[in-house]
Design a protein around this motif. Sequence first.
Motif, mmCIF file in Angstrom:
data_model
loop_
_atom_site.group_PDB
_atom_site.id
_atom_site.type_symbol
_atom_site.label_atom_id
_atom_site.label_comp_id
_atom_site.label_asym_id
_atom_site.label_seq_id
_atom_site.Cartn_x
_atom_site.Cartn_y
_atom_site.Cartn_z
ATOM 1 N N GLY A 55 0.792 -1.205 0.000
ATOM 2 C CA GLY A 55 0.000 0.000 0.000
ATOM 3 C C GLY A 55 0.834 1.269 0.000
ATOM 4 N N GLU A 56 2.088 1.162 -0.380
ATOM 5 C CA GLU A 56 2.938 2.332 -0.401
ATOM 6 C C GLU A 56 2.502 3.243 -1.542
ATOM 7 N N SER A 57 2.208 4.487 -1.216
ATOM 8 C CA SER A 57 1.799 5.430 -2.251
ATOM 9 C C SER A 57 2.960 6.300 -2.694
ATOM 10 N N GLY A 58 4.099 6.186 -2.018
ATOM 11 C CA GLY A 58 5.267 6.972 -2.392
ATOM 12 C C GLY A 58 5.904 6.424 -3.642
ATOM 13 N N GLY A 59 6.798 7.210 -4.179
ATOM 14 C CA GLY A 59 7.485 6.790 -5.384
ATOM 15 C C GLY A 59 8.569 5.772 -5.093
ATOM 16 N N SER A 60 9.153 5.273 -6.158
ATOM 17 C CA SER A 60 10.230 4.294 -6.028
ATOM 18 C C SER A 60 11.059 4.298 -7.299
ATOM 19 N N ILE A 61 12.251 3.731 -7.188
ATOM 20 C CA ILE A 61 13.146 3.575 -8.333
ATOM 21 C C ILE A 61 13.480 2.094 -8.462
ATOM 22 N N GLU A 62 13.238 1.546 -9.648
ATOM 23 C CA GLU A 62 13.558 0.156 -9.951
ATOM 24 C C GLU A 62 14.549 0.155 -11.115
ATOM 25 N N VAL A 63 15.621 -0.593 -10.995
ATOM 26 C CA VAL A 63 16.615 -0.685 -12.059
ATOM 27 C C VAL A 63 16.646 -2.115 -12.595
ATOM 28 N N ILE A 64 16.599 -2.210 -13.908
ATOM 29 C CA ILE A 64 16.754 -3.483 -14.613
ATOM 30 C C ILE A 64 18.065 -3.359 -15.385
ATOM 31 N N CYS A 65 19.039 -4.224 -15.081
ATOM 32 C CA CYS A 65 20.339 -4.101 -15.722
ATOM 33 C C CYS A 65 20.833 -5.459 -16.187
ATOM 34 N N GLY A 66 21.920 -5.425 -16.938
ATOM 35 C CA GLY A 66 22.529 -6.650 -17.442
ATOM 36 C C GLY A 66 23.258 -6.375 -18.732
ATOM 37 N N SER A 67 23.712 -7.428 -19.370
ATOM 38 C CA SER A 67 24.456 -7.309 -20.628
ATOM 39 C C SER A 67 23.484 -7.128 -21.795
ATOM 40 N N MET A 68 24.072 -6.917 -22.956
ATOM 41 C CA MET A 68 23.247 -6.891 -24.164
ATOM 42 C C MET A 68 22.615 -8.273 -24.343
ATOM 43 N N ALA A 120 18.377 2.934 -5.962
ATOM 44 C CA ALA A 120 17.151 2.202 -6.288
ATOM 45 C C ALA A 120 16.636 1.381 -5.111
ATOM 46 N N GLU A 121 15.319 1.298 -5.013
ATOM 47 C CA GLU A 121 14.704 0.385 -4.045
ATOM 48 C C GLU A 121 14.940 -1.065 -4.449
ATOM 49 N N SER A 122 14.989 -1.306 -5.769
ATOM 50 C CA SER A 122 15.242 -2.674 -6.222
ATOM 51 C C SER A 122 16.097 -2.652 -7.488
ATOM 52 N N VAL A 123 16.942 -3.684 -7.613
ATOM 53 C CA VAL A 123 17.784 -3.858 -8.784
ATOM 54 C C VAL A 123 17.599 -5.296 -9.257
ATOM 55 N N THR A 124 17.241 -5.443 -10.529
ATOM 56 C CA THR A 124 17.096 -6.754 -11.142
ATOM 57 C C THR A 124 18.214 -6.914 -12.159
ATOM 58 N N LYS A 125 19.095 -7.871 -11.926
ATOM 59 C CA LYS A 125 20.194 -8.106 -12.873
ATOM 60 C C LYS A 125 19.831 -9.318 -13.727
ATOM 61 N N LEU A 126 19.733 -9.079 -15.027
ATOM 62 C CA LEU A 126 19.402 -10.136 -15.976
ATOM 63 C C LEU A 126 20.666 -10.621 -16.670
ATOM 64 N N HIS A 127 20.641 -11.865 -17.110
ATOM 65 C CA HIS A 127 21.781 -12.444 -17.805
ATOM 66 C C HIS A 127 21.333 -12.969 -19.162
ATOM 67 N N ALA A 128 22.188 -12.819 -20.137
ATOM 68 C CA ALA A 128 21.979 -13.428 -21.445
ATOM 69 C C ALA A 128 22.575 -14.835 -21.388
ATOM 70 N N VAL A 129 22.673 -15.475 -22.535
ATOM 71 C CA VAL A 129 23.296 -16.792 -22.630
ATOM 72 C C VAL A 129 24.610 -16.616 -23.380
ATOM 73 N N CYS A 130 25.695 -17.093 -22.803
ATOM 74 C CA CYS A 130 27.007 -16.989 -23.440
ATOM 75 C C CYS A 130 26.992 -17.749 -24.764
ATOM 76 N N VAL A 131 27.373 -17.046 -25.842
ATOM 77 C CA VAL A 131 27.354 -17.675 -27.165
ATOM 78 C C VAL A 131 28.490 -18.678 -27.357
ATOM 79 N N LYS A 132 29.455 -18.685 -26.444
ATOM 80 C CA LYS A 132 30.592 -19.601 -26.555
ATOM 81 C C LYS A 132 30.371 -20.906 -25.799
ATOM 82 N N CYS A 133 29.750 -20.829 -24.597
ATOM 83 C CA CYS A 133 29.642 -22.041 -23.778
ATOM 84 C C CYS A 133 28.239 -22.319 -23.236
ATOM 85 N N GLY A 134 27.324 -21.357 -23.341
ATOM 86 C CA GLY A 134 25.966 -21.583 -22.877
ATOM 87 C C GLY A 134 25.702 -21.209 -21.426
#
Length: 190
Positions: free
Chosen positions: A12-25, A142-156
Amino acid sequence: MQHTEDVFRRRGESGGSIEVICGSMFSGKTEELMRRLKRARIARLSVEIFSPKADTRYSDNALVSHNSNSIPSMPVSKASSILLPGSQVQVVGIDEAQFFDDELPEVCNALANKGVRVIIAGLDMDFQGKPFGPMPALMAIAESVTKLHAVCVKCGNPALYSYRIVPGDSQILLGEKESYEPRCRICYNT
């Protein structure tokens, strides 16, 4: 596992927030940003989306993922253009944050302090594996940081690096699969 937006809303938080989604290409950052923004629109929240004017790889006025999904956005040349004076916007989305100027963290804080939910996506590291643009500062506030990963094209394995496969020393080189490939730590360093 609960998603960040569900936790904030349930409390029920009505205040603002900052969410970051980061990772490689190729890790799905823009897809995740669009998913969160579409959910905000389903909830009938007022949403504005911004992208850097310099990044026109796919479209001048839309976020476009590598999977060709898109959502309209407003290209801006500097972070201060995002402030929207007098606007009643509830959610602001920002893609390719690494290309914005160093004022972006201050702009995001100002929006969050006014009660706006700010969702940011961007590369956390450049092709040399160094922190990229305003992303480290955004991750710190940021209140939250989500780090995403791709799949390595060399080894998976999970990839956290954007390896540049074309010559050049410039930190910024707009490109796609012809210029970059995702790699894990071991394959990046060999």
